[in-house]
Design a protein around this motif. Structure first.
Motif, PDB file in Angstrom:
ATOM      1  N   MET A   1     125.507  -0.850 123.185  1.00  0.00           N
ATOM      2  CA  MET A   1     126.380  -0.343 122.114  1.00  0.00           C
ATOM      3  C   MET A   1     125.771   0.922 121.502  1.00  0.00           C
ATOM      4  N   PRO A  32     129.333   1.064 114.524  1.00  0.00           N
ATOM      5  CA  PRO A  32     129.369   0.828 115.972  1.00  0.00           C
ATOM      6  C   PRO A  32     130.565   1.548 116.599  1.00  0.00           C
ATOM      7  N   GLU A  33     130.329   2.062 117.823  1.00  0.00           N
ATOM      8  CA  GLU A  33     131.373   2.801 118.522  1.00  0.00           C
ATOM      9  C   GLU A  33     132.601   1.919 118.689  1.00  0.00           C
ATOM     10  N   GLU A  34     132.340   0.637 118.835  1.00  0.00           N
ATOM     11  CA  GLU A  34     133.410  -0.320 119.068  1.00  0.00           C
ATOM     12  C   GLU A  34     132.907  -1.634 118.495  1.00  0.00           C
ATOM     13  N   PRO A  36     132.345  -5.421 118.584  1.00  0.00           N
ATOM     14  CA  PRO A  36     132.489  -6.544 119.517  1.00  0.00           C
ATOM     15  C   PRO A  36     133.323  -7.652 118.872  1.00  0.00           C
ATOM     16  N   LEU A  62     125.960  -6.334 119.163  1.00  0.00           N
ATOM     17  CA  LEU A  62     125.892  -5.022 118.514  1.00  0.00           C
ATOM     18  C   LEU A  62     124.734  -4.203 119.067  1.00  0.00           C
ATOM     19  N   GLY A  64     123.539  -4.649 122.171  1.00  0.00           N
ATOM     20  CA  GLY A  64     123.786  -4.405 123.594  1.00  0.00           C
ATOM     21  C   GLY A  64     122.469  -4.313 124.331  1.00  0.00           C
TER      22      GLY A  64
END
Ligand code: PLP
Length: 433
Positions: A1, A32-34, A36, A62, A64
């Protein structure tokens, strides 16, 4: 992430690099870019035996494949070396989430300890000493000081506004000794923050004196707070088959953002209500006005004296930039000093607890919900122990309040803080010393 700026114009960073960062270069906050999302079968696998174990599972997606991933269980165990219990309040069917059992008796200990443990692990052995510069309105400085105390390769310099933190807070800030030093600044918290920002923005100073921030906008101080909401929401749901709702005393929205992010990731957290003091910024926004940051006004709940909540931009990010959606995600209620006083006065008879002024804001919100006929399950986050604010609470309670053991030990030590004018030159001199 990877982690990106809320303003979208800064390079994405891995967790290890984003966790201690302050503002992103474009002036935004790292997120966060995305986000979860735990599905039902993932959720079922999250343990609820200890805070450390729940926290590690919640943070895992988060991080990753970040360099810190393999150390995550140890980092969480090191951070969460004290209990954060959810306790029933006497006779009411309501709960209090006691966040104040860490070394400095406020909720900021958990994430402060996580950040310090992470930065210590990331440090190269031959790296020069890093100075953690922190401006505080009382609780942050102590939590950061305690978390870095005695850590090789780090020293902490705390700036606090003289006369504007409680006497117990002031004493604790100056009582660490060793690699933690406090300066009492002849100005306001905003002055302290401005000086810290100025120093951190000075490239030639930083070449001379390596500086770090540990302010509340750093992700390392925010994300670990998901752990206690996740733990108790899961336990509650597994035990009762219902979702637990939370009332969170809030200023900069760091603590509350953690609950909202955890809920968005799928944890069974119900409604969240923010309890603020008389600073009106959030209450006005949630009542439909445009967001307008302003100077803070002083109240009895001084750790929430915030006029421009630094995490507001993260709330808007979570709501996809839609103000209406943000207003639907969380509610807010503003509590006056007069109400804080009456709530502290009545709290032992009504709830069986002696609250700090911030926690009292949360109790007042709970009382209003009950008075309006709300019958759901609510937990009030107790953000600090009352003993940090004896000057406010003892006259109202009518008796003395004992500090928890770790904080009492800090108060029993001699304290020293040098006085400093509001001057960047004076701060530079201190940093070079
Ligand atoms: C910092 C603090 C708050 C406010 O928390 P935010 O994350 O800024 O919203 C509330 N109560 C206490 C005791 C605090 O120290």
């Amino acid at each position: 992430m990877r982690f990106v700026s809320t303003r979208g114009a800064s390079p994405a960073l891995p967790f290890s690099e984003a966790l201690g960062a302050g503002l992103a270069p474009d002036g935004g906050l790292y997120v966060p870019e995305e986000l979860p999302h735990f599905r039902a079968d993932d959720l079922a696998k999250i343990p609820d035996d200890t805070l450390a174990n729940t926290l590690a599972e919640v943070l895992k997606p988060l991080l990753g494949n970040d360099g810190l991933s393999s150390a995550l269980p140890e980092l969480c165990a090191e951070a969460a070396n004290f209990d954060i219990p959810l306790l029933p309040m006497r006779g009411t069917g309501d709960y209090v989430l006691e966040l104040f059992h860490g070394p400095t008796a406020a909720f900021k200990d958990l994430a402060g300890r996580f950040l310090a443990a992470s930065l210590a692990r990331l440090r190269k052995e031959d790296a020069p000493t890093q100075t953690v510069l922190v401006a505080t309105s009382g609780d942050t400085g102590a939590a950061v000081g305690a978390a870095f105390l005695g850590r090789e390769g780090f020293r902490v310099l705390i700036l606090y506004p003289e006369g504007k933190v409680s006497p117990a807070q002031a004493h604790s800030l100056g009582a660490f000794g060793g690699n933690v030093r406090a300066l009492r600044v002849e100005g306001s918290f905003d002055d302290c923050q401005r000086l810290a920002k100025q120093a951190l923005g000075d490239a030639s100073l930083r070449a001379e004196v390596p500086l770090l921030t540990a302010n509340s906008i750093s992700l390392g101080r925010l994300l670990p707070q998901m752990g206690y909401y996740a733990l108790h929401a899961l336990r509650f749901q597994r035990a009762h088959g219902r979702t637990l709702n939370f009332i969170i005393p809030s200023g900069n929205l760091g603590n509350a953002m953690a609950a909202l992010i955890a809920r968005t990731m799928g944890l069974p957290i119900g409604d969240v209500v923010l309890a603020t003091n008389d600073n009106p910024t959030l209450a006005e926004f949630f009542a439909g006005a445009d967001y307008r940051g302003r100077d803070a006004v002083p109240t009895l709940a001084n750790a929430m004296d915030v006029g421009a909540p630094s995490n507001f931009e993260r709330l808007m990010w979570l709501a996809g930039g839609d103000a209406q959606k943000a207003r639907s995600m969380v509610r807010v209620q503003r509590i006056s000093d007069e109400r804080i006083r009456s709530t502290v006065r009545a709290a032992e008879a009504r709830h069986g607890i002696a609250p700090c002024p911030h926690t009292a804001c949360g109790l007042a919100v709970l009382e209003d919900l009950r008075a309006a006929g709300d019958t759901r399950d609510w937990a009030v986050a107790a953000t600090a122990h009352a003993s940090k604010f004896v000057d406010v609470v003892e006259p109202l309670l009518g008796h003395t309040v004992e500090a928890p053991a770790a904080f009492a030990a800090l108060l029993a030590r001699a304290a020293f803080a040098e006085r400093m004018p509001v001057s960047i030159e004076a701060l530079k001199q201190q940093l070079r010393a």
